[in-house]
Write an enzyme that holds these catalytic residues in place. Structure first.
Site, PDB file in Angstrom:
ATOM      1  N   HIS A 161       4.334   2.846  -3.399  1.00 41.30           N
ATOM      2  CA  HIS A 161       3.414   3.194  -4.533  1.00 41.30           C
ATOM      3  C   HIS A 161       3.279   4.577  -4.755  1.00 41.30           C
ATOM      4  O   HIS A 161       3.435   5.364  -3.904  1.00 41.30           O
ATOM      5  CB  HIS A 161       1.770   2.766  -4.295  1.00 41.30           C
ATOM      6  CG  HIS A 161       0.929   2.625  -5.184  1.00 41.30           C
ATOM      7  ND1 HIS A 161       1.205   2.392  -6.451  1.00 41.30           N
ATOM      8  CD2 HIS A 161      -0.476   3.010  -5.213  1.00 41.30           C
ATOM      9  CE1 HIS A 161       0.108   2.834  -7.340  1.00 41.30           C
ATOM     10  NE2 HIS A 161      -0.826   3.099  -6.304  1.00 41.30           N
ATOM     11  N   SER A 200      -4.117   3.243  17.590  1.00 39.57           N
ATOM     12  CA  SER A 200      -3.662   2.203  16.544  1.00 39.57           C
ATOM     13  C   SER A 200      -3.926   0.882  17.399  1.00 39.57           C
ATOM     14  O   SER A 200      -3.021   0.737  18.342  1.00 39.57           O
ATOM     15  CB  SER A 200      -2.623   2.432  15.522  1.00 39.57           C
ATOM     16  OG  SER A 200      -2.422   1.084  14.778  1.00 39.57           O
ATOM     17  N   GLU A 241      -3.774  -4.151 -11.868  1.00 39.61           N
ATOM     18  CA  GLU A 241      -4.630  -4.616 -10.839  1.00 39.61           C
ATOM     19  C   GLU A 241      -6.153  -4.662 -11.452  1.00 39.61           C
ATOM     20  O   GLU A 241      -6.904  -5.524 -11.285  1.00 39.61           O
ATOM     21  CB  GLU A 241      -4.593  -3.729  -9.816  1.00 39.61           C
ATOM     22  CG  GLU A 241      -3.130  -3.637  -8.942  1.00 39.61           C
ATOM     23  CD  GLU A 241      -3.017  -2.390  -7.858  1.00 39.61           C
ATOM     24  OE1 GLU A 241      -2.245  -2.536  -7.094  1.00 39.61           O
ATOM     25  OE2 GLU A 241      -4.014  -1.487  -8.224  1.00 39.61           O
ATOM     26  N   ASP A 294       0.849  -0.083 -12.520  1.00 39.40           N
ATOM     27  CA  ASP A 294       0.184  -0.790 -11.436  1.00 39.40           C
ATOM     28  C   ASP A 294      -1.227  -0.736 -11.257  1.00 39.40           C
ATOM     29  O   ASP A 294      -1.848  -1.978 -11.327  1.00 39.40           O
ATOM     30  CB  ASP A 294       0.793  -0.162  -9.952  1.00 39.40           C
ATOM     31  CG  ASP A 294       0.783  -1.179  -9.025  1.00 39.40           C
ATOM     32  OD1 ASP A 294       1.058  -2.352  -8.673  1.00 39.40           O
ATOM     33  OD2 ASP A 294      -0.167  -0.668  -7.787  1.00 39.40           O
TER      34      ASP A 294
END
Length: 342
Positions: free
Chosen positions: A109, A52, A196, A192
């Site tokens: 979420h 990463s 969006e 949500d």
């Protein structure tokens, strides 16, 4: 009855005092939660895959960085802050094998839990703390002594302390400064996605672009179209944010208000509402989730094409030139900033 608003007085940061909190991923929400918790004196470690790009960034910010599996082993609370469609693979490879009874899984979420892309064991807490704003705003507001409102939810509570942990985490990231509301994974996920798609992102950008195109195609200068349909949007939304729709209408001219109440409903009419209802139905029955998962599995060909087309729209070129003449508008390279946290 109105929903209870949880504030700083309702949350106890000491709930996290003797716990190790792992943030898995260092993207938009991950870096914001990690930094805010660190500033709140919570012990935070970062879990990332070996290659990463964020490992060096996180270390420079003072975090202990581990491979994902090792971070899960070491942590009491594990915040899964990787993209929705990548959660299943990360969970299967590094999280699930290292979950033990008494640990807490946290999400910002509800997608993965609500649409069953993962199934946590019954002996771990499963909670959500979802700030109602992008990560860079969560971080910026916190450093300014403010906070972004947040939602909490409890999906599993075998430890009987899940809500206390959620509230403590919300306090640590600044959510209780602004107000925290309790919801469910189902309600958060579906509302949500709906917001969006139909209003906040999809609806607003489609409305701006269509308005710009109508004016330019009618022979008006692109600069005029940009100011009228995009630049002034923030000014109106700021008024709505501060005082509600009625307050905004009080602040504008009567001519503008009359146009608002008589023409607006003819543009966003019953047919638009029906299409919104269809969009909500596709979210509720899982069709959108299946489509998005399939798009990722195919390498995002349609998504990437649509993104590129949007970036090449004339409104972007005009806007970039006009914004360069306004030094008071902060030029934030959000794409570059987020890439550094990927």
């Amino acid at each position: 009855m109105p929903a209870k608003i949880y504030t700083d007085a309702d949350a106890d940061l000491s709930v996290l005092k003797n716990k190790t909190c792992a943030v898995i991923g260092f993207g938009s929400q991950g870096h914001a939660h990690a930094l805010n918790l660190k500033d709140s004196k919570v012990k935070v470690i970062i879990g990332l895959y070996p290659k990463s790009k964020s490992r060096e960034v996180a270390q420079q910010l003072g975090f202990e960085v581990m491979d994902t599996a090792d971070a899960v082993k070491a942590a009491d609370v594990i915040f899964v802050a990787v993209p929705d469609t990548k959660i299943p693979a990360v969970y299967e490879a590094d999280i699930a094998p290292n979950l033990e009874k008494g640990k807490t899984l946290l999400f910002s979420h509800g997608f993965a839990i609500h649409f069953d892309t993962i199934t946590p064991p019954k002996d771990v807490n499963v909670i959500m703390v979802a700030p109602k704003g992008p990560g860079h705003i969560v971080r910026r507001q916190f450093t300014e002594g403010k906070g972004v409102p947040a939602l909490i939810a409890v999906h599993q509570n075998p430890g009987k302390d899940a809500k206390k942990i959620a509230l403590a985490w919300a306090k640590g990231v600044g959510g209780t400064r602004a107000g925290v509301f309790q919801t469910t994974f189902k309600e958060e996920t579906e509302t949500d996605l709906f917001g969006e798609q139909t209003v906040l992102c999809g609806g607003v950008t489609a409305l701006i672009t269509a308005g710009y195109e109508v004016l330019v195609e009618a022979g008006y200068q692109p600069e005029m179209a940009y100011f009228e349909c995009l630049h002034e949007m923030k000014l109106i939304v700021d008024l709505i944010n501060e005082s509600g729709i009625a307050g905004m209408r009080f602040s504008i001219s009567e001519t503008a208000e009359y146009g608002d109440v008589t023409v607006g409903p003819k543009i966003i009419d019953a047919s638009v509402k029906k299409r919104m209802e269809k969009a909500l139905k596709r979210i509720q029955d899982g069709k959108f989730a299946k489509e998005w998962i399939a798009e990722n599995e195919a390498g995002q060909p349609n998504f990437k094409a649509l993104r590129k087309a949007g970036e090449q729209h004339p409104i972007e070129k005009v806007g970039k030139r006009l914004r360069s003449t306004m030094p008071w508008i902060k030029k934030r390279d959000l794409k570059g900033q987020q890439a550094s946290y990927s």
